[in-house]
Design a protein around this motif. Structure first.
Motif, short mmCIF file in Angstrom:
data_model
loop_
_atom_site.label_atom_id
_atom_site.label_comp_id
_atom_site.label_asym_id
_atom_site.label_seq_id
_atom_site.Cartn_x
_atom_site.Cartn_y
_atom_site.Cartn_z
N ALA A 20 39.25 39.23 35.96
CA ALA A 20 38.29 38.86 35.64
C ALA A 20 36.97 38.69 35.60
O ALA A 20 36.30 39.09 36.70
CB ALA A 20 38.46 37.55 35.85
N PRO A 21 36.53 38.40 34.76
CA PRO A 21 34.35 38.89 33.95
C PRO A 21 34.03 38.05 36.21
O PRO A 21 34.94 36.82 36.40
CB PRO A 21 33.65 37.40 33.69
CG PRO A 21 35.47 37.56 32.66
CD PRO A 21 36.19 38.18 33.10
N THR A 22 33.16 38.65 36.39
CA THR A 22 32.71 38.69 37.84
C THR A 22 32.49 36.86 38.13
O THR A 22 32.54 36.03 38.97
CB THR A 22 31.76 39.82 38.22
OG1 THR A 22 31.74 41.13 37.51
CG2 THR A 22 31.14 38.97 39.41
N PRO A 23 31.29 36.45 37.21
CA PRO A 23 30.88 35.06 37.28
C PRO A 23 32.20 34.54 37.93
O PRO A 23 32.81 33.41 38.45
CB PRO A 23 30.19 34.71 36.35
CG PRO A 23 30.04 35.98 36.24
CD PRO A 23 30.51 36.75 36.15
N VAL A 24 33.28 34.53 36.77
CA VAL A 24 34.05 33.48 36.65
C VAL A 24 35.31 33.71 37.85
O VAL A 24 35.79 32.41 38.02
CB VAL A 24 35.35 34.00 34.77
CG1 VAL A 24 36.40 32.96 34.97
CG2 VAL A 24 34.61 34.24 34.29
N SER A 25 35.17 34.68 38.39
CA SER A 25 35.80 34.77 39.45
C SER A 25 35.65 34.08 40.60
O SER A 25 36.06 33.28 41.19
CB SER A 25 35.99 36.50 40.12
OG SER A 25 36.11 37.71 39.17
N GLY A 26 34.46 34.43 41.10
CA GLY A 26 33.50 32.70 41.84
C GLY A 26 33.91 32.13 41.95
O GLY A 26 33.83 31.32 42.68
N PHE A 27 34.31 31.78 40.28
CA PHE A 27 34.39 30.44 39.77
C PHE A 27 35.67 29.61 40.60
O PHE A 27 35.98 28.55 40.66
CB PHE A 27 33.62 30.39 38.66
CG PHE A 27 34.29 28.54 38.01
CD1 PHE A 27 33.40 27.11 38.17
CD2 PHE A 27 35.05 27.88 37.34
CE1 PHE A 27 33.42 25.84 38.21
CE2 PHE A 27 35.16 26.38 36.49
CZ PHE A 27 34.80 25.94 37.20
N MET A 28 36.55 30.55 40.38
CA MET A 28 37.75 30.48 39.94
C MET A 28 38.16 30.54 42.36
O MET A 28 38.70 29.77 42.69
CB MET A 28 38.75 31.71 39.83
CG MET A 28 38.92 32.21 38.38
SD MET A 28 40.78 33.06 38.08
CE MET A 28 39.78 34.22 38.23
N MET A 29 37.40 31.27 42.60
CA MET A 29 37.39 31.28 44.41
C MET A 29 36.86 30.56 44.88
O MET A 29 37.70 30.21 45.85
CB MET A 29 36.73 33.04 45.04
CG MET A 29 37.41 34.00 44.64
SD MET A 29 36.57 35.17 45.12
CE MET A 29 37.01 36.80 44.61
N THR A 30 36.41 29.40 44.88
CA THR A 30 35.67 28.62 45.06
C THR A 30 35.68 27.04 43.97
O THR A 30 36.08 26.53 44.99
CB THR A 30 34.02 28.66 44.71
OG1 THR A 30 33.54 28.04 43.65
CG2 THR A 30 33.68 29.74 45.72
#
Lengths: 108, 520
Positions: free
Chosen positions: B264-274
């Motif tokens: 996933a696009p990196t900012p989206v990955s951050g959102f999913m992980m948190t």
């Protein structure tokens, strides 16, 4: 003969068993079929099995909560199908295939 | 059927998030549609060594500040609402569908802070990769609304709706990088697993509803001792438990997570992980620690979810860390480390059931510390890994010598990695410290805590590996052009705030710890 009449009278258990069978078909479909579209259809089957179970319980218990939840689930399932199809189309544009076994760019 | 006007005030965060999402969609629709710059060309300049110019903020540049302001306003409402709760029990809304209590508000606040930092770090990344779309902000808002429903849920109906609304937004976000095969693959995997899991969740809810005759969590709790021996009840809760373990990416239900977080696009990955993880843990807390938990409840012995969670926590920590050890890609390493962190969080959930309410504070503190740290780390990954020719450069070799090339970014990454590894004086240290300390109150949790500490030691290896690569290794001699960090004020400020929060929580953890402990 009594057994047959009991079997022929449609009751709660018939609906529950039907729901379980559909749920099982859905799970098998997700695990066995490798085409993204058929997997999507199998997931819809699972949701419908859940709905059928909810509705049979709601009818047996004369309670409206189960019916209300089933309505919401239908709405959610429609949204989910739309998004799922969009993702399949996006995938197909990228690699001209919807075979799930070919999804192997991301590996260890 | 009655409708209480006070419900509108009490559910204000949820309503405001939905309205804000709609407003952002309209703003996007009425923006001039022209997006200029090389990334928006049909073909990537494949084999040129020249960098294509970064497009200037397009007609959608103003959406990010608007989103951040809207989220800050909603955060203020979330901070104001606890004053409206009188007594210990929270306020029920919408015919007992949702409950307003300090726990729900605190987790909502954590999700919103994570989203604010994520939204600040996102636009530069999105613009550099030709993804600057207004839908991103709207989908973040809708997804946040789903998280708020889930953390405030007081009924199985709202649990299901919350999980679904949260996930639907994130499915689209994961696949928004349409030119990237990796993103399409990540979205497909996430969607299939997520939709499969919602089938399991629904069937589980149907079985619980059938056996107890209600979907209200409070009534299920009071009737549970009578119904606990029914197999339908047991199977239903097992299905619900498994579907939430999928959502938090616990081993053995984790196989989608590394691929999705990586692609996933990196900012989206951050959102999913948190955000997704925090909301799913809040759901687990409401369903299991509160509805089924409680050591006096005879039910717990029967359902045995604590024993299952015990084993799964050990598996999740150990396998997550071992798999992270040999990752060459920093993004994928962070994905596995997020699986390991789900294991530590499960310790907090088990402690909730075994030790009691005193474990709630440490669990919430850990969620807050983890959220701030991971959003910051993913912000830096998006910041420093931009490839001049499109795509990302994520391997350790690419990051060698980053300390000289980009000191500020490397320093921020070091702070976040130390926090993930649990070094003082960072937020991650106190998260682990509080969590392990409260778990040690019961001797039966001692093995779990020892395995957790051993795993933290293992994890130090792969976090330090990135730091040594950044500071003590010369960049690999290669003819390829180096990665060029993005330059964006919003991104630097977002990462700076995250880093300050991580250090601030590490130096002065008491205020948040007290806030978490009071969140009943």
């Amino acid at each position: 003969m009594d057994f047959l009449t009991a079997l022929m009278t449609i009751g709660l258990n018939h609906f529950l068993v039907l729901g379980l069978v559909i749920f099982g078909i859905g799970i098998m479909g997700v695990f066995l079929r490798r085409n993204a579209l058929i997997t999507l259809m199998s997931i819809e089957l699972m949701l419908n099995a859940g709905n059928l179970t909810l509705l049979s319980f709601a009818r047996a218990q004369h309670d409206m909560r189960g019916q209300a939840l089933a309505f919401l689930v239908i709405a959610v399932a429609a949204a989910e199908a739309a998004i799922g199809l969009a993702i399949v189309v996006g995938l197909f544009r990228n690699r001209k295939s919807t075979d799930l076994d070919e999804l192997n760019l991301l590996r260890f | 059927m009655t409708f209480d006007v006070a419900d509108l005030q009490n559910s204000a965060p949820l309503l405001l998030l939905t309205v804000a999402g709609l407003v952002l969609m309209l703003l996007d629709a009425f923006s001039r549609s022209k997006l200029v710059g090389a990334p928006y060309q049909k073909k990537m300049p494949a084999e040129t060594s020249e960098a294509y110019p970064l497009p200037v903020a397009g007609s959608r540049g103003y959406l990010m500040p608007v989103t951040v302001l809207l989220l800050l306003g909603i955060l203020a409402v979330v901070a104001w609402l606890p004053g409206q709760i009188h007594g210990d029990h929270g306020v029920f809304m919408y015919r007992d569908m949702l409950v307003l209590d300090r726990f729900g508000l605190l987790v909502s606040g954590i999700c919103i802070v994570g989203a604010i930092l994520g939204v600040m770090t996102a636009p530069a990344f999105l613009r550099a990769h030709g993804l600057e779309m207004g839908e991103y902000y709207a989908l973040v808002m809708f997804s946040l609304a789903g998280m708020v429903i889930l953390v405030m849920a007081a009924d199985l109906v709202t649990v299901f709706l919350g999980v679904e609304i949260m996930s639907l937004g994130v499915y689209v976000l994961a696949g928004m990088w349409r030119k990237s095969q990796r993103s399409a693959e990540a979205a497909m995997k996430y969607f299939l697993v997520g939709a499969f899991v919602s089938g399991l969740l629904l069937y589980g809810i149907a079985l619980v509803y059938g056996s107890v005759g209600t979907t209200l969590l409070s009534e299920i709790r009071s009737r549970a001792p009578v119904f606990a021996s029914r197999p339908l009840f047991y199977i239903g809760w097992m299905l619900i438990f498994v579907s939430f373990l999928f959502k938090v990416a616990a081993v053995p239900f984790h196989m989608w997570a590394p691929d999705t977080y990586d692609g996933a696009p990196t900012p989206v990955s951050g959102f999913m992980m948190t955000g997704v993880k925090a909301a799913a843990f809040a759901g687990l807390y409401r369903l299991f620690a509160v509805t089924l938990g409680d050591s006096q409840n005879a039910l717990q012995a029967y359902t045995g979810w604590v024993h299952a969670a015990y084993g799964i926590a050990i598996l999740t920590m150990t396998l997550g860390n071992l798999a992270a050890l040999h990752q060459e890609s920093i993004k994928r390493m962070l994905a596995y480390s997020s699986i390991a962190h789900a294991g530590y969080l499960l310790i907090g959930l088990i402690a909730m059931a075994v030790v009691g309410d005193s474990a709630r504070g440490p669990l919430l503190f850990y969620l807050a510390a983890y959220t701030v740290t991971v959003v910051g780390a993913m912000g830096v990954v998006g910041w420093l890994s931009r490839d001049l020719r499109g795509g990302e450069r994520l391997t350790l070799d690419d990051w060698a010598g980053m300390g000289q090339r980009h000191p500020a970014g490397a320093l921020a990454m070091t702070i976040f990695l130390l926090s993930l590894g649990g070094f003082p004086p960072t937020a991650g240290f106190f998260g682990k410290f509080y969590l392990f300390r409260v778990a040690l109150e019961k001797p039966s949790l001692l093995p779990l805590v020892l395995i957790g500490i051993a795993n933290s030691l293992i994890s130090v290896y792969y976090y330090l590996r990135v730091i040594t690569a950044m500071y003590f290794r010369a960049p690999a001699p290669s003819s390829e052009p180096a990665s060029e960090p993005l330059s964006s004020t919003a991104l630097s400020v977002g990462v700076l705030i995250a880093a300050l929060l991580v250090l601030g929580l590490g130096l002065m953890p008491e205020w948040l710890a007290n806030l978490c402990a009071a969140a009943n």
